[in-house]
Design a protein around this motif. Structure first.
Motif, mmCIF file in Angstrom:
data_model
loop_
_atom_site.group_PDB
_atom_site.id
_atom_site.type_symbol
_atom_site.label_atom_id
_atom_site.label_comp_id
_atom_site.label_asym_id
_atom_site.label_seq_id
_atom_site.Cartn_x
_atom_site.Cartn_y
_atom_site.Cartn_z
ATOM 1 N N SER A 122 -165.126 1.234 -10.385
ATOM 2 C CA SER A 122 -166.224 2.191 -10.517
ATOM 3 C C SER A 122 -166.931 2.082 -11.876
ATOM 4 C CB SER A 122 -165.608 3.583 -10.365
ATOM 5 O OG SER A 122 -166.443 4.552 -10.923
ATOM 6 N N THR A 124 -170.035 4.007 -12.353
ATOM 7 C CA THR A 124 -171.107 5.000 -12.240
ATOM 8 C C THR A 124 -170.554 6.395 -12.517
ATOM 9 O OG1 THR A 124 -172.057 3.635 -10.481
ATOM 10 C CG2 THR A 124 -172.977 5.854 -10.767
ATOM 11 N N ASN A 163 -162.349 13.964 -7.314
ATOM 12 C CA ASN A 163 -162.090 14.530 -5.983
ATOM 13 C C ASN A 163 -162.856 15.816 -5.682
ATOM 14 O OD1 ASN A 163 -160.227 12.500 -5.160
ATOM 15 N ND2 ASN A 163 -158.757 13.423 -6.564
ATOM 16 N N PHE A 166 -169.943 17.171 -4.515
ATOM 17 C CA PHE A 166 -170.977 17.412 -5.514
ATOM 18 C C PHE A 166 -171.607 18.799 -5.398
ATOM 19 C CE2 PHE A 166 -173.154 14.300 -2.585
ATOM 20 C CZ PHE A 166 -174.145 15.116 -2.073
ATOM 21 N N HIS A 192 -181.035 7.696 -10.575
ATOM 22 C CA HIS A 192 -180.093 6.617 -10.879
ATOM 23 C C HIS A 192 -180.549 5.989 -12.188
ATOM 24 C CE1 HIS A 192 -177.719 2.993 -9.003
ATOM 25 N NE2 HIS A 192 -177.034 3.619 -9.905
ATOM 26 N N GLU A 266 -167.030 16.553 7.038
ATOM 27 C CA GLU A 266 -166.272 16.035 8.172
ATOM 28 C C GLU A 266 -165.121 15.185 7.673
ATOM 29 O OE1 GLU A 266 -168.339 12.515 10.159
ATOM 30 O OE2 GLU A 266 -170.049 13.664 9.468
ATOM 31 N N MET B 125 -166.889 5.153 -6.799
ATOM 32 C CA MET B 125 -167.465 3.887 -6.359
ATOM 33 C C MET B 125 -168.771 4.229 -5.631
ATOM 34 S SD MET B 125 -165.000 1.593 -7.180
ATOM 35 C CE MET B 125 -165.124 0.111 -6.181
ATOM 36 N N VAL B 126 -169.844 3.496 -5.923
ATOM 37 C CA VAL B 126 -171.124 3.769 -5.279
ATOM 38 C C VAL B 126 -171.500 2.601 -4.371
ATOM 39 C CG1 VAL B 126 -173.574 4.290 -5.606
ATOM 40 C CG2 VAL B 126 -171.880 5.204 -7.198
ATOM 41 N N PHE B 166 -179.972 1.410 -6.617
ATOM 42 C CA PHE B 166 -179.369 1.391 -5.281
ATOM 43 C C PHE B 166 -180.292 0.827 -4.203
ATOM 44 C CE2 PHE B 166 -180.135 6.084 -5.944
ATOM 45 C CZ PHE B 166 -181.089 6.292 -4.963
ATOM 46 N N VAL B 187 -184.922 7.197 1.626
ATOM 47 C CA VAL B 187 -183.522 7.587 1.571
ATOM 48 C C VAL B 187 -183.231 8.378 2.842
ATOM 49 C CG1 VAL B 187 -181.787 8.961 0.340
ATOM 50 C CG2 VAL B 187 -183.488 7.669 -0.961
ATOM 51 N N ILE B 190 -176.650 10.837 2.055
ATOM 52 C CA ILE B 190 -175.593 10.515 1.090
ATOM 53 C C ILE B 190 -174.281 11.017 1.670
ATOM 54 C CG2 ILE B 190 -174.834 10.709 -1.302
ATOM 55 C CD1 ILE B 190 -177.477 12.139 -1.908
ATOM 56 N N ARG B 191 -173.250 10.170 1.640
ATOM 57 C CA ARG B 191 -171.927 10.635 2.060
ATOM 58 C C ARG B 191 -170.997 10.565 0.859
ATOM 59 N NH1 ARG B 191 -168.489 6.502 4.328
ATOM 60 N NH2 ARG B 191 -168.173 6.445 2.076
ATOM 61 N N HIS B 192 -170.320 11.657 0.571
ATOM 62 C CA HIS B 192 -169.389 11.726 -0.562
ATOM 63 C C HIS B 192 -167.985 11.843 0.016
ATOM 64 C CE1 HIS B 192 -168.703 13.756 -4.787
ATOM 65 N NE2 HIS B 192 -168.277 12.518 -4.732
ATOM 66 N N SER B 201 -163.335 8.304 -5.802
ATOM 67 C CA SER B 201 -164.176 8.862 -4.753
ATOM 68 C C SER B 201 -165.244 7.836 -4.414
ATOM 69 C CB SER B 201 -164.811 10.171 -5.211
ATOM 70 O OG SER B 201 -163.808 11.137 -5.430
ATOM 71 N N ASP B 202 -165.997 8.098 -3.373
ATOM 72 C CA ASP B 202 -166.933 7.110 -2.866
ATOM 73 C C ASP B 202 -168.238 7.789 -2.472
ATOM 74 O OD1 ASP B 202 -166.719 4.110 -1.632
ATOM 75 O OD2 ASP B 202 -167.984 5.371 -0.359
ATOM 76 N N LEU B 203 -169.329 7.343 -3.077
ATOM 77 C CA LEU B 203 -170.659 7.824 -2.686
ATOM 78 C C LEU B 203 -171.334 6.707 -1.909
ATOM 79 C CD1 LEU B 203 -172.548 9.644 -5.603
ATOM 80 C CD2 LEU B 203 -172.013 10.563 -3.348
ATOM 81 N N ILE B 205 -174.804 5.791 -0.089
ATOM 82 C CA ILE B 205 -176.196 6.218 0.038
ATOM 83 C C ILE B 205 -176.845 5.365 1.116
ATOM 84 C CG2 ILE B 205 -178.388 6.519 -1.183
ATOM 85 C CD1 ILE B 205 -176.746 6.511 -3.810
ATOM 86 N N THR B 243 -170.172 9.259 11.975
ATOM 87 C CA THR B 243 -170.957 9.375 10.738
ATOM 88 C C THR B 243 -172.157 8.433 10.783
ATOM 89 O OG1 THR B 243 -168.865 9.734 9.595
ATOM 90 C CG2 THR B 243 -170.795 9.393 8.210
ATOM 91 N N ASN B 246 -174.784 9.668 12.998
ATOM 92 C CA ASN B 246 -175.533 10.764 12.375
ATOM 93 C C ASN B 246 -176.622 10.264 11.444
ATOM 94 O OD1 ASN B 246 -174.641 13.118 13.515
ATOM 95 N ND2 ASN B 246 -172.862 13.299 12.154
ATOM 96 N N ILE B 261 -188.133 10.282 2.185
ATOM 97 C CA ILE B 261 -187.622 10.586 0.847
ATOM 98 C C ILE B 261 -187.837 9.349 0.000
ATOM 99 C CG2 ILE B 261 -185.621 11.308 -0.505
ATOM 100 C CD1 ILE B 261 -184.542 12.599 2.068
#
Lengths: 271, 271
Positions: A122, A124, A163, A166, A192, A266, B125-126, B166, B187, B190-192, B201-203, B205, B243, B246, B261
């Motif tokens: 990571s 970021t 963890n 946001f 960003h 989810e 991690m992005v 990104f 855009v 975003i899933r976090h 954690s993981d973002l 986009i 996901t 969606n 966006i």
């Protein structure tokens, strides 16, 4: 700000990508480790009892075994108490991958016929900003004690904790800094930027939150000033950065169009 | 995947938060370092010529000086070539903060009347996903060689590289994986997620990209299958995760409402 407590279980380099089988049954006099699905192995210093004196011998014997068994990425999770291992690992071609307070993770890619395929850790920092507007069209603004631009007005916010979701981070930061309680309304924008703290990039997610209370009680350690500022004053204030003005303009446009960017929770089918 | 080349200049712990003055003029026989705006100091092993034998003495003398001068956070950027310093730093109360291939950063908080106020390093991690839909309402989908769920169809994408925007990452990943060229549209989502790779954690986009070409030529190293799939098939396919469905539903809704966006580039007034 705090690190998550470490589990006692060897997690290996990567508990997401890797489906762990059992700890490898390794030959006598070599390190045990946890295999990953990329045919790599992770040794955890807290699971081994190897004195500094015997470390070079055991490492050499282990590397010979791993080379022979065609193991690919070799990972050593070295806790503070085993820091004496590090110079010898580096002598044997290991590099650093990432570190947290209590440990550093080193790795060596063994295959000579295949280039290393290990993603960087990571890089970021993720922060949140909260656009809190009350029914009188006032925006909740703060001026920080240690601001980069002294006296500038910005949105309350801060770094997302390990963890933490946001939205939760934005609600928490507003309450910590101003004592105002809020609920989520809409995502507004993402910024960003590069070359930020610790040489990382920086993702700043701005969310609109609806205030549930109005009385400000600021955090004196972090915040020099805090107030409800009329949105038109905010949009024209010389001590408000253009980026911040744009977040507010974007949000007003959403409201005009009746648009909201919502969030849903989810369970990931794998995680 | 590659690390950025390291600059030869001492950057200190944090080139964003910290406004560097000059390298501290330090007493004879102590380490030099770069001061930061929080009254901390960063020593870079590549700027010092200290043999392993004299390291403990110089470190002790330096710590005494920093304690006396009320310096707060002490940072040591230790490159691979100075790995022998690490056990002695740990013996003197230093902890790890972060690491990259060629160095590890250790720190010690000196004040005893004030708790340490150092944010943890990046722990997110992005990644990006690209929703590429052509004029025949077909979605560009891939199935990875080493998928977590074998045979599943997902959107092309991958990790954002250091200092990469990104949108650029999404366009690059689509081209690398499928050889389709695209431009940014909107855009989407975003899933976090938490508990992802390397304990981060993981973002994720997701962006809609408009295809500029149509002929697929997949990357065989990463991708097992790649095709243009009818959007209705995608929305009902048993091997597509909810996901991902969606994301497509959200995008179709944006199109129905005429919403996009957008993204803009600008120079930060400080960075």
């Amino acid at each position: 700000m705090s690190e998550q407590p470490e589990s006692n279980i060897v997690k290996g380099a990567d508990s997401w990508f890797n489906k762990y089988s059992a700890v490898e049954s390794s030959p006598e006099g070599t390190f045990k480790g946890v295999k990953d699905r990329f045919n790599g192995i992770t040794v955890d210093s807290s699971m081994e009892t190897c004195s500094p004196d015997c470390f070079p011998t055991v490492l050499k014997r282990s590397l010979d075994h791993w080379i022979q068994s065609k193991t690919r990425g070799i990972w050593f999770k070295v806790h503070l108490s085993a820091a004496s291992w590090i110079p010898e690992l580096v002598n044997n071609g290991f590099q650093f991958h990432h570190a947290k307070n209590s440990f550093v993770m080193l790795y060596r890619w063994l295959p000579t016929d295949e280039s290393a395929n290990i993603p960087p850790y990571s890089h970021t920092m993720v922060g949140v900003g909260a656009l809190v507007m009350n029914e009188r069209q006032q925006v909740l603004v703060v001026s920080e004690n240690y601001a980069l631009i002294a006296g500038s007005w910005k949105l309350p916010g801060g770094y997302v904790e390990p963890n933490e979701n946001f939205i939760d981070a934005a609600i928490r930061e507003v309450e910590e800094e101003t004592n105002i309680r809020t609920r989520f309304d809409s995502v507004v924008s993402i910024r960003h930027a590069h070359g930020a703290g610790f040489g990382c990039s920086d993702l700043y997610i701005v969310m609109a939150l609806t205030p549930l209370t109005e009385a400000i009680s600021k955090c004196n350690r972090e915040i020099a000033k805090c107030e409800w500022m009329d949105v038109n004053e905010y949009l024209n204030h010389p001590k408000v950065h253009e980026t911040n003005r744009n977040f507010v303009r974007t949000y007003l446009e959403y409201k005009r169009l009746g648009v909201r960017i919502d969030c849903a929770e989810e369970m990931h089918q794998v995680l």
